[in-house]
Design a protein around this motif. Structure first.
Motif, PDB file in Angstrom:
ATOM      1  N   LYS A   1     -21.461 -26.334 -22.748  1.00  0.00           N
ATOM      2  CA  LYS A   1     -20.458 -25.380 -22.281  1.00  0.00           C
ATOM      3  C   LYS A   1     -19.062 -25.983 -22.383  1.00  0.00           C
ATOM      4  N   ALA A   2     -18.908 -27.245 -22.040  1.00  0.00           N
ATOM      5  CA  ALA A   2     -17.612 -27.921 -22.131  1.00  0.00           C
ATOM      6  C   ALA A   2     -17.163 -28.046 -23.582  1.00  0.00           C
TER       7      ALA A   2
ATOM      8  N   PRO B   1     -14.726 -24.563 -23.172  1.00  0.00           N
ATOM      9  CA  PRO B   1     -14.106 -25.420 -22.149  1.00  0.00           C
ATOM     10  C   PRO B   1     -13.262 -24.650 -21.139  1.00  0.00           C
ATOM     11  N   ASN B   2     -12.760 -23.482 -21.516  1.00  0.00           N
ATOM     12  CA  ASN B   2     -11.949 -22.687 -20.595  1.00  0.00           C
ATOM     13  C   ASN B   2     -12.781 -21.704 -19.790  1.00  0.00           C
TER      14      ASN B   2
ATOM     15  N   PRO C   1     -18.570 -25.699 -17.056  1.00  0.00           N
ATOM     16  CA  PRO C   1     -18.437 -26.820 -17.994  1.00  0.00           C
ATOM     17  C   PRO C   1     -18.112 -28.114 -17.262  1.00  0.00           C
ATOM     18  N   LEU C   2     -18.586 -29.221 -17.812  1.00  0.00           N
ATOM     19  CA  LEU C   2     -18.246 -30.526 -17.260  1.00  0.00           C
ATOM     20  C   LEU C   2     -16.773 -30.795 -17.529  1.00  0.00           C
ATOM     21  N   ALA C   3     -16.059 -31.291 -16.558  1.00  0.00           N
ATOM     22  CA  ALA C   3     -14.626 -31.552 -16.709  1.00  0.00           C
ATOM     23  C   ALA C   3     -14.366 -32.765 -17.589  1.00  0.00           C
ATOM     24  N   SER C   4     -15.308 -33.696 -17.655  1.00  0.00           N
ATOM     25  CA  SER C   4     -15.064 -34.936 -18.385  1.00  0.00           C
ATOM     26  C   SER C   4     -15.285 -34.806 -19.887  1.00  0.00           C
ATOM     27  N   VAL C   5     -15.916 -33.727 -20.342  1.00  0.00           N
ATOM     28  CA  VAL C   5     -16.155 -33.546 -21.773  1.00  0.00           C
ATOM     29  C   VAL C   5     -15.037 -32.696 -22.331  1.00  0.00           C
TER      30      VAL C   5
ATOM     31  N   ARG D   1      -9.963 -24.546 -32.031  1.00  0.00           N
ATOM     32  CA  ARG D   1     -11.088 -23.625 -31.913  1.00  0.00           C
ATOM     33  C   ARG D   1     -10.890 -22.435 -32.823  1.00  0.00           C
ATOM     34  N   GLY D   2     -11.921 -22.061 -33.539  1.00  0.00           N
ATOM     35  CA  GLY D   2     -11.880 -20.895 -34.390  1.00  0.00           C
ATOM     36  C   GLY D   2     -11.315 -21.173 -35.769  1.00  0.00           C
TER      37      GLY D   2
END
Length: 70
Positions: A38-39, A43-44, A55-59, A67-68
């Protein structure tokens, strides 16, 4: 009846009256890996409705990636 209950859960049928985080419990040991994915891909947290995996904040996506973009 408890001996006949399954250990798994249906993700689309999680009650608000359950203790703990039912989403984490439904995915079990796979939840951490799903957070990493998910991260990476969301990520958003754009896709955040229903049974959301945070999502994990550290990834973070690699620096300079867009993106895209193809």
């Amino acid at each position: 009846m408890e001996p006949f209950f399954a250990s798994g859960r249906y993700v689309n049928y999680l009650g608000d009256d359950e203790t703990g985080d039912p989403v984490v419990m439904a995915y079990g040991p796979n939840y951490r890996r799903l957070q990493q994915l998910k991260a990476k891909y969301d990520p958003n947290n754009f896709f955040h409705m229903n049974q959301n995996i945070h999502p994990l904040a550290s990834v973070r996506p690699p620096a300079g990636s867009v993106r895209g973009a193809n």
